[in-house]
Write an enzyme that holds these catalytic residues in place. Sequence first.
Site, PDB file in Angstrom:
ATOM      1  N   TYR A 119       0.835  -1.215   0.000  1.00 48.18           N
ATOM      2  CA  TYR A 119       0.000   0.000   0.000  1.00 48.18           C
ATOM      3  C   TYR A 119       0.872   1.268   0.000  1.00 48.18           C
ATOM      4  O   TYR A 119       0.629   2.210  -0.753  1.00 48.18           O
ATOM      5  CB  TYR A 119      -0.893  -0.071   1.242  1.00 48.18           C
ATOM      6  N   LYS A 132       0.970   4.116  -2.822  1.00 48.06           N
ATOM      7  CA  LYS A 132       0.562   5.482  -2.485  1.00 48.06           C
ATOM      8  C   LYS A 132       1.661   6.484  -2.779  1.00 48.06           C
ATOM      9  O   LYS A 132       1.391   7.618  -3.174  1.00 48.06           O
ATOM     10  CB  LYS A 132       0.135   5.552  -1.009  1.00 48.06           C
TER      11      LYS A 132
HETATM   12  N1  LIG Z   1      -9.213   6.230   5.753  1.00 43.68           N
HETATM   13  C1  LIG Z   1      -7.980   6.684   5.880  1.00 43.68           C
HETATM   14  O1  LIG Z   1      -7.507   7.048   6.984  1.00 43.68           O
HETATM   15  C2  LIG Z   1      -7.115   6.794   4.693  1.00 43.68           C
HETATM   16  C3  LIG Z   1      -5.784   7.206   4.886  1.00 43.68           C
HETATM   17  C4  LIG Z   1      -4.978   7.375   3.791  1.00 43.68           C
HETATM   18  C5  LIG Z   1      -5.483   7.132   2.533  1.00 43.68           C
HETATM   19  N2  LIG Z   1      -6.755   6.694   2.371  1.00 43.68           N
HETATM   20  C6  LIG Z   1      -7.224   6.462   1.017  1.00 43.68           C
HETATM   21  O2  LIG Z   1      -8.467   7.095   0.826  1.00 43.68           O
HETATM   22  C7  LIG Z   1      -9.202   6.391  -0.186  1.00 43.68           C
HETATM   23  C8  LIG Z   1     -10.589   6.064   0.331  1.00 43.68           C
HETATM   24  O3  LIG Z   1     -10.482   5.146   1.388  1.00 43.68           O
HETATM   25  P1  LIG Z   1     -11.572   4.946   2.528  1.00 43.68           P
HETATM   26  O4  LIG Z   1     -10.844   5.063   3.816  1.00 43.68           O
HETATM   27  O5  LIG Z   1     -12.752   5.785   2.267  1.00 43.68           O
HETATM   28  O6  LIG Z   1     -11.885   3.379   2.354  1.00 43.68           O
HETATM   29  P2  LIG Z   1     -13.195   2.601   1.833  1.00 43.68           P
HETATM   30  O7  LIG Z   1     -12.816   1.164   1.793  1.00 43.68           O
HETATM   31  O8  LIG Z   1     -14.374   3.017   2.637  1.00 43.68           O
HETATM   32  O9  LIG Z   1     -13.389   3.178   0.366  1.00 43.68           O
HETATM   33  C9  LIG Z   1     -12.722   2.691  -0.762  1.00 43.68           C
HETATM   34  C10 LIG Z   1     -13.763   2.501  -1.828  1.00 43.68           C
HETATM   35  O10 LIG Z   1     -13.098   2.116  -3.038  1.00 43.68           O
HETATM   36  C11 LIG Z   1     -13.886   1.135  -3.663  1.00 43.68           C
HETATM   37  N3  LIG Z   1     -13.036   0.318  -4.541  1.00 43.68           N
HETATM   38  C12 LIG Z   1     -12.109  -0.590  -4.164  1.00 43.68           C
HETATM   39  N4  LIG Z   1     -11.541  -1.138  -5.246  1.00 43.68           N
HETATM   40  C13 LIG Z   1     -12.106  -0.562  -6.329  1.00 43.68           C
HETATM   41  C14 LIG Z   1     -11.929  -0.704  -7.720  1.00 43.68           C
HETATM   42  N5  LIG Z   1     -11.033  -1.578  -8.216  1.00 43.68           N
HETATM   43  N6  LIG Z   1     -12.670   0.065  -8.554  1.00 43.68           N
HETATM   44  C15 LIG Z   1     -13.582   0.941  -8.068  1.00 43.68           C
HETATM   45  N7  LIG Z   1     -13.808   1.107  -6.746  1.00 43.68           N
HETATM   46  C16 LIG Z   1     -13.068   0.369  -5.889  1.00 43.68           C
HETATM   47  C17 LIG Z   1     -14.468   0.322  -2.535  1.00 43.68           C
HETATM   48  O11 LIG Z   1     -15.623  -0.406  -2.946  1.00 43.68           O
HETATM   49  C18 LIG Z   1     -14.751   1.396  -1.490  1.00 43.68           C
HETATM   50  O12 LIG Z   1     -16.073   1.896  -1.576  1.00 43.68           O
HETATM   51  C19 LIG Z   1      -8.361   5.166  -0.528  1.00 43.68           C
HETATM   52  O13 LIG Z   1      -7.582   5.431  -1.669  1.00 43.68           O
HETATM   53  C20 LIG Z   1      -7.474   5.015   0.679  1.00 43.68           C
HETATM   54  O14 LIG Z   1      -6.298   4.317   0.380  1.00 43.68           O
HETATM   55  C21 LIG Z   1      -7.579   6.523   3.430  1.00 43.68           C
END
Ligand SMILES: NC(=O)c1ccc[n+]([C@@H]2O[C@H](COP(=O)([O-])OP(=O)(O)OC[C@H]3O[C@@H](n4cnc5c(N)ncnc54)[C@H](O)[C@@H]3O)[C@@H](O)[C@H]2O)c1
Length: 304
Positions: free
Chosen positions: A165, A169
Amino acid sequence: MGIDFKGRVAIVTGAGGGLGRQHALALARRGAKVLVNDLGGARDGSGGSVSAADAVVAEIRAAGGEAIANGASVTDFAAVQAMVQQAMDAWGRVDILVNNAGILRDKSFAKMDLADFALVMNVHLMGAVHCTKAVWDIMAAQKYGRIVMTTSSSGLYGNFGQSNYGAAKMALVGLMQTLAIEGAKNDIRVNCLAPTAATRMTEGLMPEEVLQALQPEAVVPAMLVLASHEAPTRTILCAGAGTFEAANITLTQGVYLGKGEQVPEALTARLAEVTERAGEMVPQSGAAQGSNEVGKAMAGSLSD
Ligand SMILES: NC(=O)c1ccc[n+]([C@@H]2O[C@H](COP(=O)([O-])OP(=O)(O)OC[C@H]3O[C@@H](n4cnc5c(N)ncnc54)[C@H](O)[C@@H]3O)[C@@H](O)[C@H]2O)c1
């Protein structure tokens, strides 16, 4: 007045839940027409259904906004191209792309198999590449585009169990650096968002009281700024729990040591000076490193 997206078309990937859902709702509230994409799979990327995206579209429409759903996986370039065509057929342009879709396959590097490494790279890095490639010519022809890559502190600074990851990223930061340079002439601005939010992605990773402080809504203002007409470019904006920071890829001034057999020993002796952060710069392109080095070499050889 304020940040307004009337007349703008946005695509938000992975917008069926978590941060993406909040991004889509906020863009629509401020007037954008939003294509809500989500594969609808589990946190580890397994399974899939368009119902997650459909539910967010229904929410946007119920609030008086305009939205359409799409169930493509960002890993499938043909499906991503069809998704962009769906937005073009409905609204005739794409102004904003928020690359948000993502999955986790956490394990220490010793225990991780390569399939889990490759899948995470594919969803986060190639997923963003596919979506960006599919909108790039449209944005260039419009002479307007705003692209947000979702990076992470795990990539910027590391996190145990997230080598796949983190690598993906941080790769998005590299992608941003060059696309921002290449997009500038057509007013395509490319930025990274590093969020911290309580979503299903962070379940079990943080204690409950910390998760309470980290509502995904608190990240949304940073995305809105990066998606706006006034957006910066090549910025890594960090956001969580109402605090906003910026991360920079910097270069120290460095020390000229010249060439020769004893340079490794001299470098060891002077490593603290080489890594000294006073006078550090944020290069505007990769060329800055070479310029710094050649400049110091020329000054060094003049004083030899
Ligand atoms: N939550 C955090 O603290 C955090 C921190 C750093 C980065 N992020 C990043 O933020 C983004 C959103 O994450 P989140 O925390 O809301 O998680 P989440 O799992 O709630 O949301 C991710 C969404 O992406 C969708 N998804 C996964 N694979 C897919 C694909 N191949 N095609 C289309 N859709 C797809 C999933 O169905 C899900 O709804 C991600 O890129 C994650 O890596 C989140």
